[in-house]
Design an enzyme around this catalytic site. Structure first.
Site, PDB file in Angstrom:
ATOM      1  N   SER A 106       0.817  -1.207   0.000  1.00 23.93           N
ATOM      2  CA  SER A 106       0.000   0.000   0.000  1.00 23.93           C
ATOM      3  C   SER A 106       0.862   1.273   0.000  1.00 23.93           C
ATOM      4  CB  SER A 106      -0.953  -0.044   1.198  1.00 23.93           C
ATOM      5  OG  SER A 106      -1.908   0.987   1.150  1.00 23.93           O
ATOM      6  N   ASP A 117      11.417   5.384  -9.203  1.00 25.16           N
ATOM      7  CA  ASP A 117      11.199   6.030 -10.497  1.00 25.16           C
ATOM      8  C   ASP A 117      12.029   7.301 -10.650  1.00 25.16           C
ATOM      9  OD1 ASP A 117       9.483   4.071 -11.279  1.00 25.16           O
ATOM     10  OD2 ASP A 117       7.667   5.294 -11.261  1.00 25.16           O
ATOM     11  N   LYS A 131      -0.603  -4.010  -3.330  1.00 29.68           N
ATOM     12  CA  LYS A 131      -1.895  -3.478  -2.897  1.00 29.68           C
ATOM     13  C   LYS A 131      -1.917  -1.990  -3.236  1.00 29.68           C
ATOM     14  CE  LYS A 131      -5.031  -3.014   1.058  1.00 29.68           C
ATOM     15  NZ  LYS A 131      -5.317  -1.581   0.829  1.00 29.68           N
TER      16      LYS A 131
END
Length: 240
Positions: A106, A117, A131
């Site tokens: 999550s 990234d 999730k």
């Protein structure tokens, strides 16, 4: 927030509660005062928590205006973009390794994917849980309610988190015994619950993921430049 003699600092976030960003900011202040030269951020077994706290934690390591996470759904009203605001990177130029595993879920995956990234951190460990859905509660006439998935989270590079997870840059698995020992060391009273002979064995057990992260940071600054930017995930869907 210990700093080893080699200058490598360590911070563990166990969940993204209401004070996660403030507690992290204080930790970074203390690490900075000790002239930390590398940072390990441990998100293993972190089940997540509040989205706004995940965004706030990312803000401590990114320039202002950096994209953190987006949500996308069938209804355009569900589409949202979250960017970093505030003071910017609190440890500019300090390489980072983020530890992740199957228990990273999550909000913790949002942080891991964002820092990966932006090439702000190297991810090390095992595939995360996967999730990454936004759920809305719809009241029903009889007083009950329906919890419905209405959108999903995407990393800054457009990678879907839900049912895919985040793939670390460097995969370092733990055996069942190593994982058990690490969890015992992390759990309050975990060692005390063991018989004396098992207690000593667990106390001296290795944590290969943490050791590999420390070795990597000791090779800085070149280590941080060896990781290529991740491409959009093409991994097949899986059920966590």
């Amino acid at each position: 927030f210990p700093v080893a003699p080699d200058g490598i600092g360590y911070v563990r976030i166990t969940q993204f509660g209401e004070k996660a960003d403030r507690e992290l900011r204080e930790a970074l202040r203390k690490l900075k005062a000790q002239q930390v030269r590398g940072l390990i951020l441990d998100l293993r077994w972190n089940p997540g928590g509040l989205l706004e706290q995940a965004v706030a934690v990312c803000q401590e390591f990114l320039p202002t205006g950096s994209l953190v996470v987006t949500t996308r759904g069938r209804n355009p009203a569900q589409n949202q973009t979250h960017v970093a605001v505030g003071r910017g990177d609190q440890l500019p130029g300090v390489p980072m390794v983020v530890l992740v595993n199957l228990g990273t879920a999550s909000a913790a995956e949002i942080v891991a994917g964002c820092l990966q990234d932006h090439k702000r951190a190297i991810l090390l460990g095992e595939q995360t849980f996967g999730k990454g859905s936004v759920q809305s509660v719809i009241p029903l006439p009889n007083g009950a309610a329906l919890r419905l998935t209405t959108a999903k989270y995407y990393t800054p590079a457009g990678r879907l988190i839900h049912e895919r997870g985040i793939t670390p840059d460097i995969v370092v698995p733990l055996s069942e015994e190593e994982e058990r020992n690490v969890l015992l060391l992390r759990s309050p009273g975990g060692l005390e619950s063991l018989p004396p002979e098992e207690r000593e064995r667990a106390r001296t057990a290795r944590d290969p993921q943490l050791e590999r992260a420390r070795d990597l940071l000791q090779a800085l600054p070149s280590a941080a430049r060896q990781i290529s930017p991740p491409a959009s995930s093409t991994a097949p869907n899986r059920t966590p």
